[in-house]
Motif scaffolding. Sequence first.
Motif, short mmCIF file in Angstrom:
data_model
loop_
_atom_site.label_atom_id
_atom_site.label_comp_id
_atom_site.label_asym_id
_atom_site.label_seq_id
_atom_site.Cartn_x
_atom_site.Cartn_y
_atom_site.Cartn_z
N ILE A 71 8.09 5.08 6.33
CA ILE A 71 7.28 5.55 7.46
C ILE A 71 6.27 4.49 7.89
O ILE A 71 6.11 4.18 9.08
N GLY A 72 5.56 3.91 6.91
CA GLY A 72 4.51 2.97 7.25
C GLY A 72 5.02 1.60 7.66
O GLY A 72 4.65 1.08 8.72
N LYS A 73 5.88 1.03 6.83
CA LYS A 73 6.29 -0.36 7.05
C LYS A 73 7.47 -0.53 8.00
O LYS A 73 7.64 -1.62 8.56
N VAL A 74 8.30 0.51 8.16
CA VAL A 74 9.47 0.38 9.02
C VAL A 74 9.30 1.19 10.31
O VAL A 74 9.43 0.66 11.42
N LEU A 184 0.97 -0.07 -4.22
CA LEU A 184 -0.31 -0.35 -3.57
C LEU A 184 -0.80 -1.75 -3.88
O LEU A 184 -1.33 -2.44 -3.00
N LEU A 185 -0.65 -2.18 -5.14
CA LEU A 185 -1.07 -3.53 -5.49
C LEU A 185 -0.23 -4.58 -4.77
O LEU A 185 -0.73 -5.66 -4.40
N PHE A 186 1.03 -4.27 -4.54
CA PHE A 186 1.91 -5.20 -3.83
C PHE A 186 1.53 -5.27 -2.35
O PHE A 186 1.50 -6.36 -1.75
N LEU A 187 1.23 -4.12 -1.73
CA LEU A 187 0.92 -4.08 -0.30
C LEU A 187 -0.43 -4.71 0.00
O LEU A 187 -0.57 -5.48 0.96
N GLY A 305 -6.71 -11.98 5.23
CA GLY A 305 -6.57 -10.90 4.24
C GLY A 305 -6.51 -9.53 4.85
O GLY A 305 -6.65 -8.53 4.14
N GLY A 306 -6.30 -9.42 6.16
CA GLY A 306 -6.23 -8.13 6.80
C GLY A 306 -4.90 -7.44 6.55
O GLY A 306 -3.97 -8.01 5.96
N ILE A 307 -4.82 -6.17 6.98
CA ILE A 307 -3.59 -5.39 6.80
C ILE A 307 -3.15 -4.83 8.14
O ILE A 307 -3.94 -4.74 9.09
N GLU A 308 -1.87 -4.44 8.19
CA GLU A 308 -1.34 -3.83 9.40
C GLU A 308 -1.58 -2.32 9.38
O GLU A 308 -1.87 -1.73 8.33
N VAL A 309 -1.41 -1.70 10.57
CA VAL A 309 -1.62 -0.25 10.67
C VAL A 309 -0.64 0.50 9.76
O VAL A 309 -0.99 1.50 9.11
N GLY A 310 0.61 0.01 9.71
CA GLY A 310 1.62 0.67 8.87
C GLY A 310 1.24 0.67 7.40
O GLY A 310 1.47 1.64 6.68
N THR A 311 0.63 -0.44 6.97
CA THR A 311 0.16 -0.51 5.57
C THR A 311 -0.94 0.52 5.33
O THR A 311 -0.97 1.19 4.28
N PHE A 312 -1.86 0.65 6.31
CA PHE A 312 -2.93 1.64 6.18
C PHE A 312 -2.34 3.05 6.08
O PHE A 312 -2.78 3.86 5.26
#
Length: 614
Positions: A71-74, A184-187, A305-312
Amino acid sequence: MARRTKDQKAVSPHLKRFKYTQDQAIDKPFNWQQMRRLLQYVRPYSKTLLPLAVLAMLVSTIVRLVVPILIGKVVIDVAIEDKNMNLLIQLVVGIAILYLLSYVGNALRIRWVNILGQNVIYDLRKHLFSHVQRLSHRFFDSKSAGSILVRIMNDINSLQELFTNGIINLLMDVVTLIGIICILLFLSPKLALAIMVILPIMFFISTKLRKRIRRSWQQVRIQQSRLNSHLNESIQGIRITQSFSQERENTEYFDGVNTDNFESWRNATKKSAMFRPFVEMSNAIGTVILISYGAYLIIQTPANGGIEVGTFVTFAFFLGMFWEPISRLGQMYNQLLMAMAASERIFEFLDEQPNVEEKSDAVVLDDIKGHIEFDHVQFAYDEERIALHDINLEMKQGQTVALVGHTGSGKSTIANLISRFYDPTKGAVKIDGHDLRDVTLNSVRQQISVVLQDTFIFSGTIIENIRFGRPDASDEEVMEAAKVVGADDFIQRLANGYETEVEERGNILSAGERQLLSFARALLADPKIIILDEATSSIDTETEMKIQEALRKLLHGRTAIIIAHRLSTIREADNIFVLEHGKILEQGSHEELMQLRGEYFDLVKTQFQMLDAM
């Protein structure tokens, strides 16, 4: 009726007696060695039901971990970002199929785990009951029936949730937690560590609660044992209670015990309930950290070091899943503590060893002749109460021997030693020259029949109760045994004859009728040695006269030991032993002892004077 206060309970002599004669707390530290011992009962199913349940659990758990990533990453970062409708539709269908697979896995897991749990509970209860049946009489002298019932029923029932759900759920939650932490540690290691910063605090506080929670559930088991003991005693003694008009006092007594049980449950549930709110508070703190710090990381560029919306979004999914297994693990720990409290009490009984032990090289006595000898026998129920002092006696094959004396003189103790319900403290009891400690228990007891004053009748039919003496006997043999002892007459008068159902302890029968059934049961067993312990005390004089001839047939060719206060029933005994305070004062036939004009003469004279005065 209002509950009694603690002060009221403190002054109750009944409650004082009750509290200090029942189970005491078992103060053992929580350890995994005991849990491993408990899990030994799962071993028979480790190649069948257990791997199937684990496989089903892994399927559903893997699906739960994969879906948030999809859902988040794809879905969000790829399909929605690129506005790729074909990919989006394929992902929706794929996720639906995964959820269907998870549903099937959960359904199969629940089915197989419940079958596994019920089998384990069945095996454990069967093991405990079989073990208790093999324990010696000393064990039952010190344990109440209610205490034993609680171990076999309530304590084992409290393990049911552990085996039907707990073990697999524990494994599922551990796998889920490890999977979530790794993902979570990987993402995003920074966001994952920020969310999990509260875990050490949770661990520290939860460990402080463990001992208190465990002890509180142990107290619940102890109070249930006391409650069951009192209920059993009250029901068994209801006639005495009513005859002395003690219903009110008995109700107050029950109220005090019931209040203790209520308070123990209230205390245990109150302490156990402290864990879940703490987990929910941790979840709230984690959510605040995710929103605040996660939003900050979204603003940052990936290079910084930011993240994407899908990761959030994936973090949000996993955060809800993260605290759920932790909460369940808290509940599981409470369940584990309850199981530990119960298993400690179960293993306490399983660790009990018979005082009367059978040697590994014990001899099998296939055909007992019936020659009994006491060789310098001393016996004590405890250090302060010696029941027999240096007893030497001989009962020859086929003899009818009587034991007489005042209450507490040692008559029943001698009978118990012959049946090897106890072993002598000193000396030896021999049958046909064999020390009873050197022969197998079954080979001796199968050739000895005991008829007690308090006859026990089991729930079931008349014919089943008589056949208890020899389960493979035919109906004709059962009826013949009943005719010989004079029980057939009253049985035929019952509504359904030999198929008449008797209630618990045979309450539909008179005391004399129950005694006649016990005579028939003993005769059917065709023993080589018969022990009659006050066996005619519940039979009226007319009935006693009817069965005297039947007893002659019953005792013919067998060694018989008769314990009787009614001395008229032992006149024809070959040898009479007169006991007093665990010592043999006199011995001989009725005529010889009467001519001696000693203790036996005084007993007979006193008894006949009492009959004349009536």
